[in-house]
Design a protein around this motif. Structure first.
Motif, short mmCIF file in Angstrom:
data_model
loop_
_atom_site.label_atom_id
_atom_site.label_comp_id
_atom_site.label_asym_id
_atom_site.label_seq_id
_atom_site.Cartn_x
_atom_site.Cartn_y
_atom_site.Cartn_z
N VAL A 22 -30.15 36.90 -17.25
CA VAL A 22 -28.72 36.62 -17.39
C VAL A 22 -27.94 37.92 -17.57
CG1 VAL A 22 -26.97 35.58 -18.91
CG2 VAL A 22 -28.97 34.26 -18.24
N CYS A 23 -28.48 38.83 -18.38
CA CYS A 23 -27.83 40.12 -18.60
C CYS A 23 -27.69 40.88 -17.29
CB CYS A 23 -28.59 40.93 -19.64
SG CYS A 23 -27.77 42.46 -20.11
N GLU A 25 -27.62 39.65 -14.28
CA GLU A 25 -26.62 38.96 -13.45
C GLU A 25 -25.21 39.29 -13.91
OE1 GLU A 25 -27.58 34.81 -13.75
OE2 GLU A 25 -29.48 35.06 -12.68
N GLU A 26 -24.98 39.28 -15.21
CA GLU A 26 -23.64 39.57 -15.72
C GLU A 26 -23.23 41.00 -15.42
OE1 GLU A 26 -21.61 37.37 -16.53
OE2 GLU A 26 -22.85 35.67 -17.09
N GLU A 29 -22.12 41.10 -11.89
CA GLU A 29 -20.80 40.50 -11.73
C GLU A 29 -19.70 41.46 -12.17
OE1 GLU A 29 -20.84 36.68 -13.67
OE2 GLU A 29 -22.45 35.95 -12.36
N GLU A 60 -12.99 39.17 -18.44
CA GLU A 60 -14.00 38.13 -18.62
C GLU A 60 -15.41 38.68 -18.42
OE1 GLU A 60 -13.95 34.74 -19.29
OE2 GLU A 60 -11.82 34.93 -19.80
N GLU A 61 -15.58 39.49 -17.37
CA GLU A 61 -16.90 40.04 -17.08
C GLU A 61 -17.33 41.06 -18.13
OE1 GLU A 61 -18.79 38.57 -15.13
OE2 GLU A 61 -17.31 37.42 -14.00
N ASP A 64 -18.57 39.09 -21.03
CA ASP A 64 -19.92 38.56 -20.75
C ASP A 64 -20.98 39.65 -20.92
OD1 ASP A 64 -18.95 36.03 -20.18
OD2 ASP A 64 -18.95 36.33 -18.01
N VAL A 65 -20.69 40.83 -20.37
CA VAL A 65 -21.66 41.93 -20.45
C VAL A 65 -21.84 42.39 -21.90
CG1 VAL A 65 -22.08 44.35 -19.81
CG2 VAL A 65 -21.41 42.68 -18.06
N CYS A 68 -24.04 40.00 -23.65
CA CYS A 68 -25.43 40.17 -23.21
C CYS A 68 -26.04 41.45 -23.76
CB CYS A 68 -25.50 40.17 -21.68
SG CYS A 68 -25.25 38.55 -20.95
#
Length: 100
Positions: A22-23, A25-26, A29, A60-61, A64-65, A68
């Motif tokens: 997930v990390c 992927e983020e 992104e 937002e990204e 998220d990062v 993570c």
């Protein structure tokens, strides 16, 4: 921001490998959002009225990062990672001072 218990819950539920994925992927992104932003800055005529949309997407990204990355620090040793961060910041500040 101390979410150690929440990170533990996530790890218990999904596992370390899944959270690492997930990390990754983020981070991808965020990379994509930053590239789009840079492209918009180079050719604003193609992105009229969308600057705020790009900025909101980046925020937002980044969030998220950061979430993570905090979880990765929890997995791989938060205390040691914080020490390394401090050393790297101090080294960079010293380089800036030396440059002047």
């Amino acid at each position: 921001m101390d979410y150690k218990e929440e990170f533990k819950q996530m790890l218990d539920e999904w596992g370390e490998d899944a959270q690492i994925e997930v990390c990754i992927e983020e981070m991808a992104e965020l990379t994509q959002a930053l590239i789009k932003y840079k492209r918009m800055k180079r050719k604003p005529e193609y992105h009229v009225g969308r600057e705020q949309e790009y900025l909101e997407h980046i925020k937002e990204e980044v969030a998220d990062v950061l979430n993570c990355v905090h979880q990765m620090a929890h997995i791989f040793g938060e205390e040691e990672i914080c020490k390394i961060c401090d050393e790297k910041i101090k080294r960079t500040i010293n380089r800036l001072k030396d440059k002047k």
